[in-house]
Design a protein around this motif. Structure first.
Motif, PDB file in Angstrom:
ATOM      1  N   ARG B  80      45.135  46.789   5.618  1.00  0.00           N
ATOM      2  CA  ARG B  80      45.651  48.138   5.139  1.00  0.00           C
ATOM      3  C   ARG B  80      45.198  49.098   5.885  1.00  0.00           C
ATOM      4  O   ARG B  80      45.823  50.173   5.635  1.00  0.00           O
ATOM      5  CB  ARG B  80      45.659  47.990   3.761  1.00  0.00           C
ATOM      6  N   GLY B  81      43.987  49.234   6.682  1.00  0.00           N
ATOM      7  CA  GLY B  81      43.543  50.590   7.110  1.00  0.00           C
ATOM      8  C   GLY B  81      42.381  51.225   6.350  1.00  0.00           C
ATOM      9  O   GLY B  81      41.790  52.386   6.920  1.00  0.00           O
ATOM     10  N   LEU B  82      41.891  50.547   5.583  1.00  0.00           N
ATOM     11  CA  LEU B  82      40.343  50.854   5.005  1.00  0.00           C
ATOM     12  C   LEU B  82      39.508  50.754   5.814  1.00  0.00           C
ATOM     13  O   LEU B  82      39.597  49.788   6.721  1.00  0.00           O
ATOM     14  CB  LEU B  82      40.079  50.295   3.693  1.00  0.00           C
ATOM     15  N   SER B  83      38.583  51.857   6.006  1.00  0.00           N
ATOM     16  CA  SER B  83      37.617  51.664   7.171  1.00  0.00           C
ATOM     17  C   SER B  83      36.719  50.451   6.886  1.00  0.00           C
ATOM     18  O   SER B  83      36.352  50.361   5.582  1.00  0.00           O
ATOM     19  CB  SER B  83      36.993  53.021   7.295  1.00  0.00           C
ATOM     20  N   MET B  84      36.302  49.537   7.836  1.00  0.00           N
ATOM     21  CA  MET B  84      35.278  48.685   7.514  1.00  0.00           C
ATOM     22  C   MET B  84      33.635  49.259   7.112  1.00  0.00           C
ATOM     23  O   MET B  84      33.397  48.452   6.254  1.00  0.00           O
ATOM     24  CB  MET B  84      34.772  47.816   9.030  1.00  0.00           C
ATOM     25  N   GLY B  85      33.561  50.446   7.500  1.00  0.00           N
ATOM     26  CA  GLY B  85      32.512  50.997   6.862  1.00  0.00           C
ATOM     27  C   GLY B  85      32.488  51.075   5.478  1.00  0.00           C
ATOM     28  O   GLY B  85      31.797  50.808   4.525  1.00  0.00           O
ATOM     29  N   ALA B  86      33.583  51.575   5.041  1.00  0.00           N
ATOM     30  CA  ALA B  86      33.689  51.846   3.605  1.00  0.00           C
ATOM     31  C   ALA B  86      33.616  50.714   2.614  1.00  0.00           C
ATOM     32  O   ALA B  86      33.210  50.654   1.666  1.00  0.00           O
ATOM     33  CB  ALA B  86      34.927  52.721   3.181  1.00  0.00           C
ATOM     34  N   VAL B  87      34.422  49.595   3.330  1.00  0.00           N
ATOM     35  CA  VAL B  87      34.507  48.266   2.661  1.00  0.00           C
ATOM     36  C   VAL B  87      33.159  47.682   2.613  1.00  0.00           C
ATOM     37  O   VAL B  87      32.565  47.145   1.478  1.00  0.00           O
ATOM     38  CB  VAL B  87      35.490  47.334   3.179  1.00  0.00           C
ATOM     39  N   GLU B  92      27.951  46.938  -0.232  1.00  0.00           N
ATOM     40  CA  GLU B  92      26.514  46.855  -0.423  1.00  0.00           C
ATOM     41  C   GLU B  92      26.177  48.021  -2.039  1.00  0.00           C
ATOM     42  O   GLU B  92      24.988  48.368  -2.099  1.00  0.00           O
ATOM     43  CB  GLU B  92      25.838  47.502   0.631  1.00  0.00           C
ATOM     44  N   GLY B  93      27.060  48.167  -2.596  1.00  0.00           N
ATOM     45  CA  GLY B  93      27.078  49.046  -3.905  1.00  0.00           C
ATOM     46  C   GLY B  93      26.715  50.685  -3.804  1.00  0.00           C
ATOM     47  O   GLY B  93      26.058  51.209  -4.424  1.00  0.00           O
ATOM     48  N   LYS B  94      27.333  51.007  -2.546  1.00  0.00           N
ATOM     49  CA  LYS B  94      26.796  52.379  -2.147  1.00  0.00           C
ATOM     50  C   LYS B  94      27.895  53.237  -2.664  1.00  0.00           C
ATOM     51  O   LYS B  94      29.154  53.166  -2.590  1.00  0.00           O
ATOM     52  CB  LYS B  94      26.640  52.397  -0.432  1.00  0.00           C
ATOM     53  N   SER B  99      35.116  52.027  -3.464  1.00  0.00           N
ATOM     54  CA  SER B  99      35.330  52.295  -4.831  1.00  0.00           C
ATOM     55  C   SER B  99      33.747  53.114  -5.359  1.00  0.00           C
ATOM     56  O   SER B  99      33.707  52.752  -6.684  1.00  0.00           O
ATOM     57  CB  SER B  99      35.759  51.029  -5.528  1.00  0.00           C
ATOM     58  N   ARG B 100      33.334  53.822  -4.445  1.00  0.00           N
ATOM     59  CA  ARG B 100      31.715  54.341  -5.014  1.00  0.00           C
ATOM     60  C   ARG B 100      30.907  53.371  -5.344  1.00  0.00           C
ATOM     61  O   ARG B 100      29.884  53.717  -6.141  1.00  0.00           O
ATOM     62  CB  ARG B 100      31.925  55.394  -5.930  1.00  0.00           C
ATOM     63  N   GLY B 101      31.078  52.187  -5.091  1.00  0.00           N
ATOM     64  CA  GLY B 101      30.118  50.947  -5.616  1.00  0.00           C
ATOM     65  C   GLY B 101      30.303  50.602  -7.007  1.00  0.00           C
ATOM     66  O   GLY B 101      29.578  49.902  -7.495  1.00  0.00           O
ATOM     67  N   ARG B 102      31.182  51.132  -7.684  1.00  0.00           N
ATOM     68  CA  ARG B 102      31.754  50.866  -8.904  1.00  0.00           C
ATOM     69  C   ARG B 102      32.450  49.516  -8.985  1.00  0.00           C
ATOM     70  O   ARG B 102      32.440  48.883  -9.877  1.00  0.00           O
ATOM     71  CB  ARG B 102      32.410  51.762  -9.690  1.00  0.00           C
ATOM     72  N   GLY B 103      33.062  49.110  -7.763  1.00  0.00           N
ATOM     73  CA  GLY B 103      33.879  48.062  -7.793  1.00  0.00           C
ATOM     74  C   GLY B 103      33.353  46.660  -7.324  1.00  0.00           C
ATOM     75  O   GLY B 103      33.474  45.595  -7.838  1.00  0.00           O
ATOM     76  N   GLY B 104      32.713  46.662  -6.173  1.00  0.00           N
ATOM     77  CA  GLY B 104      32.033  45.500  -5.295  1.00  0.00           C
ATOM     78  C   GLY B 104      33.457  44.799  -4.822  1.00  0.00           C
ATOM     79  O   GLY B 104      34.532  45.181  -4.570  1.00  0.00           O
ATOM     80  N   SER B 105      33.177  43.673  -4.030  1.00  0.00           N
ATOM     81  CA  SER B 105      33.789  42.760  -3.391  1.00  0.00           C
ATOM     82  C   SER B 105      35.253  42.589  -3.966  1.00  0.00           C
ATOM     83  O   SER B 105      36.056  42.556  -3.297  1.00  0.00           O
ATOM     84  CB  SER B 105      33.414  41.531  -2.974  1.00  0.00           C
ATOM     85  N   MET B 106      35.396  42.184  -5.171  1.00  0.00           N
ATOM     86  CA  MET B 106      36.542  41.953  -5.895  1.00  0.00           C
ATOM     87  C   MET B 106      37.460  43.329  -6.646  1.00  0.00           C
ATOM     88  O   MET B 106      38.462  43.008  -6.939  1.00  0.00           O
ATOM     89  CB  MET B 106      36.291  41.327  -7.430  1.00  0.00           C
ATOM     90  N   HIS B 107      36.890  44.526  -6.185  1.00  0.00           N
ATOM     91  CA  HIS B 107      37.507  45.573  -6.827  1.00  0.00           C
ATOM     92  C   HIS B 107      37.657  46.754  -5.553  1.00  0.00           C
ATOM     93  O   HIS B 107      36.959  47.684  -5.706  1.00  0.00           O
ATOM     94  CB  HIS B 107      37.075  46.009  -8.078  1.00  0.00           C
ATOM     95  N   GLU B 309      24.156  50.483   5.209  1.00  0.00           N
ATOM     96  CA  GLU B 309      22.893  50.245   5.055  1.00  0.00           C
ATOM     97  C   GLU B 309      22.357  51.937   4.776  1.00  0.00           C
ATOM     98  O   GLU B 309      21.235  52.103   4.020  1.00  0.00           O
ATOM     99  CB  GLU B 309      22.028  49.741   6.175  1.00  0.00           C
ATOM    100  N   SER B 310      22.823  52.989   5.553  1.00  0.00           N
ATOM    101  CA  SER B 310      22.430  54.018   5.691  1.00  0.00           C
ATOM    102  C   SER B 310      23.052  54.877   4.408  1.00  0.00           C
ATOM    103  O   SER B 310      22.765  56.152   4.192  1.00  0.00           O
ATOM    104  CB  SER B 310      22.591  54.822   6.765  1.00  0.00           C
ATOM    105  N   GLY B 311      23.781  54.422   3.624  1.00  0.00           N
ATOM    106  CA  GLY B 311      24.589  54.981   2.458  1.00  0.00           C
ATOM    107  C   GLY B 311      23.590  55.065   1.248  1.00  0.00           C
ATOM    108  O   GLY B 311      22.459  54.804   1.271  1.00  0.00           O
ATOM    109  N   THR B 312      24.256  55.838   0.373  1.00  0.00           N
ATOM    110  CA  THR B 312      23.304  56.471  -0.646  1.00  0.00           C
ATOM    111  C   THR B 312      23.836  55.676  -1.977  1.00  0.00           C
ATOM    112  O   THR B 312      24.734  55.189  -2.027  1.00  0.00           O
ATOM    113  CB  THR B 312      23.405  58.009  -1.036  1.00  0.00           C
ATOM    114  N   ILE B 313      22.918  55.617  -2.787  1.00  0.00           N
ATOM    115  CA  ILE B 313      23.109  54.910  -4.149  1.00  0.00           C
ATOM    116  C   ILE B 313      23.369  55.927  -5.128  1.00  0.00           C
ATOM    117  O   ILE B 313      22.871  57.202  -4.848  1.00  0.00           O
ATOM    118  CB  ILE B 313      22.124  54.021  -4.696  1.00  0.00           C
ATOM    119  N   GLU B 314      24.281  56.003  -5.934  1.00  0.00           N
ATOM    120  CA  GLU B 314      24.881  56.658  -6.971  1.00  0.00           C
ATOM    121  C   GLU B 314      23.661  57.008  -7.985  1.00  0.00           C
ATOM    122  O   GLU B 314      22.994  55.951  -8.414  1.00  0.00           O
ATOM    123  CB  GLU B 314      26.038  56.122  -7.628  1.00  0.00           C
TER     124      GLU B 314
END
Lengths: 330, 337
Positions: B80-87, B92-94, B99-107, B309-314
């Motif tokens: 659909r066009g979501l960036s691979m990095g964002a997915v 990785e919950g970042k 979904s800001r790490g709120r959703g995970g693989s299923m959301h 991996e270089s992302g931030t955690i909430e």
């Protein structure tokens, strides 16, 4: 002032919402041609047409979920569910989608949906049309739970509910629809964030909502005759709870009784009792009392149903058990 | 199939679809490694083998259309066009996750591409799709909502309620059933009295057809035909894509319920080599093109992993943010619960 029924007040709120915002539409079982199971939407089909007053199949999960989807798609749907018992067929959509989407999506998808449903007993409708499950729904983060008890709230809660960016559930107590009352000719939107003191008093706080407000007020009248001045607080919104108003009242009266048509175990009355105990323990002169429905599926026979529900005499007895309220028998 | 080998060899879009499928495959293969390392947790449902369904349908959609997917939706999100990095960051919950790490693989969610999840309740997304389509219809918009679900969803009441409602109200929904023959670990034949799923949809007066879900060009062609019909006022359509997942249901699944020879026979129909070999034979693609495509995808996956991996955690202080919509004056808060 005009004398109207609770039903009239609800209908006028719907009419105003439909007139003022093209995004608003009503859907549910029998809301159109039948006029609403409890006649709340009677006449709206003729005024607004079948696109905006949509009769649905008996598919609670599909039409509640469609309301969520339509809200995501920019509409402001009002979904009517005939009774709270039927809402269990849509529980997946309400809890897993409506209440969760904003959070799961990291703030991207809010759900501006209003769901109205009938709740409560008192009409000999038996165990599958009479329960009070609004306390259950108040357990769910992400939902706002409204329980109008007055004509002004029946008239005024819908507009701010529709303005809320998140899902709002409105529980209309079935025994109130025919009740007549005074409504200001200019009645409009009401605040949703605060509980209301419906009767001031100094000796004990009676905490009620929806269908139990009348019970608490009747008890307060009778207590007054015995020299006990009860303050009656109408919660109005079960989630988020306006704890501050409760604590303020208890700080003055030092006693509280919660009147809740839900079952006692795991109820909203338990939550209120816990909050008062946690936050105002040293203001209390007695443990928080509770008057709830008997823990039975609601029976059909009139005398049994009456015995199962909170009555004014139960409230008066509960106040008596607290002791020290003053008055002739206190 | 006619392919035009000019103009960057895009031709009929098959090369782009091949690239999308390879992106999804390599992404998910990397997910397995990251899962084994503990960088991804929770349930992880892979669609390896099923890439043609997500890619073929998505290719037939416009950017303004909506997608509702399931918990096995990495492929749909990427297509659909979501960036691979964002997915990857989401897995990785970042905070940088879709979904800001709120959703995970299923959301997985994404407002800009109208990607409405990522639903982990089987059939739970169908009512949302019906409602999105209802909003479009009431507003006179010619948009389509594509709703993906598996064969397991067919057993849920919501499937039947929603097909009936969409048909009754003539709503612009493309129901996309990815029939991989198993509802988690139970075979379709053990759960359905009627295993012809298109027949069920047709009983709601919805135009329904089956398509080889391992053939991305066939999927795209069928989806395009359905989307065109829906957009021109033809009401909902139903596609049953016959597909197969090569891996287990999730990372926790020991896959005791399928025979190895069944899995191997389906692997003979792997959508990626099926298409790449066809394109090589058609002269649309050279072996060197394929190598450079693979290299580019590998680099994209590497970049996505680095990004995650270089992302931030909430900050934990934001735990309650977005339970409800933050008030305008309280853009950081929203603690109304």
């Amino acid at each position: 002032m005009t004398t109207v029924t609770f039903r009239d007040a609800l209908r006028e709120a719907l009419r105003e919402a439909l007139r003022s915002d093209d995004r608003v539409f009503l859907m549910g079982e029998d809301v159109g041609r039948y006029g609403g199971c409890y006649a709340v939407s009677l006449g709206l089909l003729e005024e607004f047409g079948p696109e905006r007053i949509r009769d649905t199949p008996l598919s609670e999960s599909a039409f509640v979920g469609a309301g969520i989807g339509a809200a995501l798609g920019g509409m402001r749907p009002i979904v009517e569910i005939m009774t709270v018992n039927f809402s269990l067929l849509a529980l997946d959509q309400i809890v897993n989608n409506a209440a969760s989407l904003l959070y799961m999506s990291g703030g991207q998808f809010n759900v501006p949906l209003v769901i109205r449903m009938t709740t409560g007993a008192g009409r000999q409708l038996g165990a599958q049309h009479s329960h009070s499950l609004e306390g259950w729904y108040a357990h769910i983060p992400g939902l706002r739970i409204l329980t109008p008890a007055t004509h002004a709230d029946a008239r005024g809660m819908l507009r701010p509910a529709l303005a809320d960016p998140d899902p709002v559930l409105i529980f209309e107590h079935g025994s109130l629809y025919n009740v007549r009352g005074e409504l200001d000719d200019h009645a409009g939107p009401v605040d949703l964030d605060h509980a209301a003191v419906r009767r001031p008093g100094r000796d004990v706080t009676l905490i009620a909502y929806g269908g139990t407000l009348r019970v608490a007020l009747e008890a307060a009248d009778r207590l007054s005759g015995a020299g006990v001045e009860a303050e009656v607080v109408d919660l109005r919104t079960l989630r988020p709870l306006d704890t501050a108003t409760l604590l303020d009242s208890v700080a003055r009266t030092h006693r509280a009784v919660v009147v809740d048509e839900g079952w006692r175990s795991g109820s909203i009355s338990a939550e209120i009792s816990a909050r008062i105990t946690e936050e105002a323990f040293y203001d209390l002169d007695a443990p928080v009392g509770r008057v709830c429905s008997a823990e039975v599926p609601m029976p059909y026979a009139r005398h049994l149903e009456e015995a199962a529900l909170p009555r004014a005499e139960d409230v008066i007895a509960a106040v008596g058990r607290l002791g020290g309220c003053g008055g002739s028998d206190g | 199939m006619t392919a035009v080998a000019s103009g960057g060899r895009v031709g009929d879009g098959s090369v782009a679809m091949l690239r999308q499928m390879i992106r999804i495959r390599r992404f998910e293969e990397r997910c397995v490694e990251l899962y084994s390392r503990g960088d991804i947790r929770g349930f992880l449902h892979l669609a390896i083998g099923e890439e043609a369904c997500a890619v073929g349908v998505t290719e037939a959609l416009d950017t303004d259309d909506a997608v509702v997917a399931t918990y096995r939706e990495h492929g749909h999100a990427l297509a659909r066009g979501l960036s691979m990095g964002a997915v990857m960051a989401e897995l990785e919950g970042k905070v940088e996750g879709c979904s800001r790490g709120r959703g995970g693989s299923m959301h997985l969610f994404d407002a800009p591409t109208r990607f409405y999840g990522g639903n982990a309740i089987v059939a739970g997304g169908l009512p949302l799709a019906v409602g999105l389509a209802l909003a479009d219809r009431m507003n006179g918009r010619e948009r389509v909502t594509a709703c993906f679900f598996g064969d397991g969803a067919v057993a849920e009441g919501e499937f039947h309620e929603c097909l009936n409602l969409a048909s009754l109200w003539h709503l612009p929904v493309l129901f996309c059933c990815e029939n991989n023959l198993y509802a988690m670990g139970t075979a379709l034949r053990l759960t359905e009295s009627e295993t012809d799923l298109s027949l069920k949809a047709a009983s709601y007066r919805i135009p329904s057809w089956e398509v080889d879900g391992m053939d991305v060009r066939a999927v795209r062609e069928a989806a395009a035909r359905a989307v065109e019909a829906i957009r021109s006022g033809g009401g909902p359509h139903f596609l049953e894509m016959r597909t197969y997942r090569f891996r287990a249901h999730s990372m926790y699944d020991p896959d005791r319920y399928r025979q190895k020879d069944e899995i191997e026979s389906w692997k003979q129909h792997d959508p990626i080599p099926t298409l790449s070999e066809a394109l090589l034979a058609e002269g649309v693609l050279t072996a060197a093109d394929l190598v450079s495509m693979e290299e580019a995808v590998d680099a994209e996956v590497d970049d996505a992993v680095s990004f995650a991996e270089s992302g931030t955690i909430e900050p934990v202080e934001d735990l309650e943010r977005f339970v409800t919509t933050p008030a305008p004056a309280d853009a950081d808060g929203g603690r109304r619960s």
